[in-house]
Design a protein around this motif. Sequence first.
Motif, mmCIF file in Angstrom:
data_model
loop_
_atom_site.group_PDB
_atom_site.id
_atom_site.type_symbol
_atom_site.label_atom_id
_atom_site.label_comp_id
_atom_site.label_asym_id
_atom_site.label_seq_id
_atom_site.Cartn_x
_atom_site.Cartn_y
_atom_site.Cartn_z
ATOM 1 N N LEU A 67 0.840 -1.197 0.000
ATOM 2 C CA LEU A 67 0.000 0.000 0.000
ATOM 3 C C LEU A 67 0.874 1.245 0.000
ATOM 4 N N TYR A 68 0.852 1.969 -1.107
ATOM 5 C CA TYR A 68 1.590 3.207 -1.252
ATOM 6 C C TYR A 68 0.604 4.383 -1.270
ATOM 7 N N GLY A 69 1.133 5.593 -1.304
ATOM 8 C CA GLY A 69 0.280 6.771 -1.294
ATOM 9 C C GLY A 69 0.748 7.801 -2.310
ATOM 10 N N MET A 70 -0.131 8.735 -2.623
ATOM 11 C CA MET A 70 0.209 9.818 -3.538
ATOM 12 C C MET A 70 -0.634 11.037 -3.200
ATOM 13 N N VAL A 71 -0.011 12.208 -3.214
ATOM 14 C CA VAL A 71 -0.751 13.463 -3.077
ATOM 15 C C VAL A 71 -1.090 13.943 -4.483
ATOM 16 N N ALA A 72 -2.378 14.134 -4.740
ATOM 17 C CA ALA A 72 -2.833 14.598 -6.052
ATOM 18 C C ALA A 72 -3.326 16.036 -5.951
ATOM 19 N N TYR A 73 -2.984 16.815 -6.950
ATOM 20 C CA TYR A 73 -3.425 18.206 -7.057
ATOM 21 C C TYR A 73 -4.428 18.332 -8.206
ATOM 22 N N ALA A 74 -5.280 19.344 -8.121
ATOM 23 C CA ALA A 74 -6.161 19.657 -9.246
ATOM 24 C C ALA A 74 -5.324 20.254 -10.369
ATOM 25 N N LEU A 75 -5.488 19.738 -11.573
ATOM 26 C CA LEU A 75 -4.664 20.163 -12.705
ATOM 27 C C LEU A 75 -4.641 21.675 -12.862
ATOM 28 N N GLY A 76 -5.785 22.315 -12.683
ATOM 29 C CA GLY A 76 -5.856 23.758 -12.865
ATOM 30 C C GLY A 76 -4.987 24.536 -11.902
ATOM 31 N N ASN A 77 -4.587 23.908 -10.776
ATOM 32 C CA ASN A 77 -3.731 24.564 -9.790
ATOM 33 C C ASN A 77 -2.246 24.334 -10.041
ATOM 34 N N ARG A 106 -6.082 13.857 -1.794
ATOM 35 C CA ARG A 106 -6.291 15.096 -2.549
ATOM 36 C C ARG A 106 -5.746 16.292 -1.781
ATOM 37 N N CYS A 107 -5.069 17.181 -2.489
ATOM 38 C CA CYS A 107 -4.595 18.432 -1.919
ATOM 39 C C CYS A 107 -5.253 19.570 -2.691
ATOM 40 N N HIS A 108 -5.893 20.473 -1.980
ATOM 41 C CA HIS A 108 -6.637 21.546 -2.627
ATOM 42 C C HIS A 108 -5.832 22.836 -2.735
ATOM 43 N N ALA A 109 -4.585 22.798 -2.307
ATOM 44 C CA ALA A 109 -3.750 23.997 -2.327
ATOM 45 C C ALA A 109 -3.237 24.279 -3.736
ATOM 46 N N GLN A 110 -2.744 25.489 -3.918
ATOM 47 C CA GLN A 110 -2.095 25.870 -5.168
ATOM 48 C C GLN A 110 -0.664 25.343 -5.153
ATOM 49 N N TRP A 111 -0.281 24.680 -6.220
ATOM 50 C CA TRP A 111 1.106 24.243 -6.396
ATOM 51 C C TRP A 111 1.863 25.359 -7.124
ATOM 52 N N TYR A 112 3.157 25.492 -6.793
ATOM 53 C CA TYR A 112 3.995 26.467 -7.494
ATOM 54 C C TYR A 112 5.289 25.794 -7.942
ATOM 55 N N GLY A 113 5.721 26.127 -9.136
ATOM 56 C CA GLY A 113 6.966 25.574 -9.629
ATOM 57 C C GLY A 113 7.518 26.386 -10.778
ATOM 58 N N VAL A 114 8.734 26.066 -11.180
ATOM 59 C CA VAL A 114 9.427 26.831 -12.218
ATOM 60 C C VAL A 114 9.829 25.903 -13.363
ATOM 61 N N THR A 115 8.987 25.852 -14.360
ATOM 62 C CA THR A 115 9.335 25.135 -15.578
ATOM 63 C C THR A 115 10.110 26.046 -16.520
ATOM 64 N N TYR A 116 9.696 27.310 -16.592
ATOM 65 C CA TYR A 116 10.295 28.299 -17.489
ATOM 66 C C TYR A 116 10.853 29.473 -16.677
ATOM 67 N N PRO A 117 11.839 30.194 -17.204
ATOM 68 C CA PRO A 117 12.394 31.343 -16.472
ATOM 69 C C PRO A 117 11.329 32.348 -16.035
ATOM 70 N N ALA A 118 10.315 32.551 -16.885
ATOM 71 C CA ALA A 118 9.278 33.534 -16.558
ATOM 72 C C ALA A 118 8.399 33.105 -15.396
ATOM 73 N N ASP A 119 8.445 31.814 -15.016
ATOM 74 C CA ASP A 119 7.663 31.343 -13.862
ATOM 75 C C ASP A 119 8.223 31.866 -12.542
ATOM 76 N N LYS A 120 9.474 32.299 -12.558
ATOM 77 C CA LYS A 120 10.150 32.667 -11.317
ATOM 78 C C LYS A 120 9.442 33.813 -10.597
#
Length: 314
Positions: A162-172, A282-296
Amino acid sequence: MAYFLPFLLFFTPNHSFIMQPTLVILAAGIGSRYGGLKQIDGMGPKGEAILEFSLFDARQAGFGKAVIVLRKAIEKEFRRCVGARVERFLPVEYAFQEMDTELEDFPQLPYREKPWGTGHAILSARSAVEEPFATINADDFYGAEAFQTMARFLREECAPDLYGMVAYALGNTLSENGAVARGVCTVSDAGYLVEVVECTHIERCGEGIRSADASGRYTWLSEQTPVSMNFWGFHPSIFVALKEQFRAFVRENRRDPRAEFYIPSAISHLLREKRVRVRVERCHAQWYGVTYPADKDTVKAALARLYPEGLQSA
């Protein structure tokens, strides 16, 4: 210098002992679209890297140590920029993902410029992990809620099957600056993962959110589609399965310098064989990350809002 914690145990309310979970941080990426080592780039109010906030939230949630997966080529720069700072939150050990890690006995492999992917990165940490553990990306900001949810799962429910995963809403989780890769999840009514598919080109457009496959065909996705951001919870039993699958993957793809062994693919394989179940939290929070320089700029603004004083006094 790496620090070792001999006893990762704490008391539960009924006075039994439970081993504290470990956090494995995937920090060996080359940041090709970002144009640099985003895992050490200062984003917080006091110049903190994103992974410092993750370690702070992990400590608050009850994780006992961190294992940071690097490449030898960036170890010196990583230690210089953030090494000492991250060690104030949790005891830290280092593991290394090289092109031949777990492949030392393979015949000569063709040259490749990038590591073998997230599944290989997790496998690279196996000598440093004996307890239930979570995995995260070094350059993703997940939020305190996700760490608290995962720590509880690892302490109370995680098992060899039994493993686990935190899932985010794609729109976030989308970038305003280009397409992103996400593990798109199918979840049963009972809350278990049915399938996770690595989609490498997802973007928001005027009509909604779409995913393009290799031939350019589009699939439309909803804002609430659950996606994996590589925040997994595993029992150490995963290492046996990963090694088996990874070696088979290399045998099949050894001449493709772009082939990557993704953890969603490995988990989907185990699900099809009914060897494990994966609880989706399920996690309802906003995720933040940097794929592109402008995401910073977006990430810096979010961290300044969430941690106006930074972490320097944490």
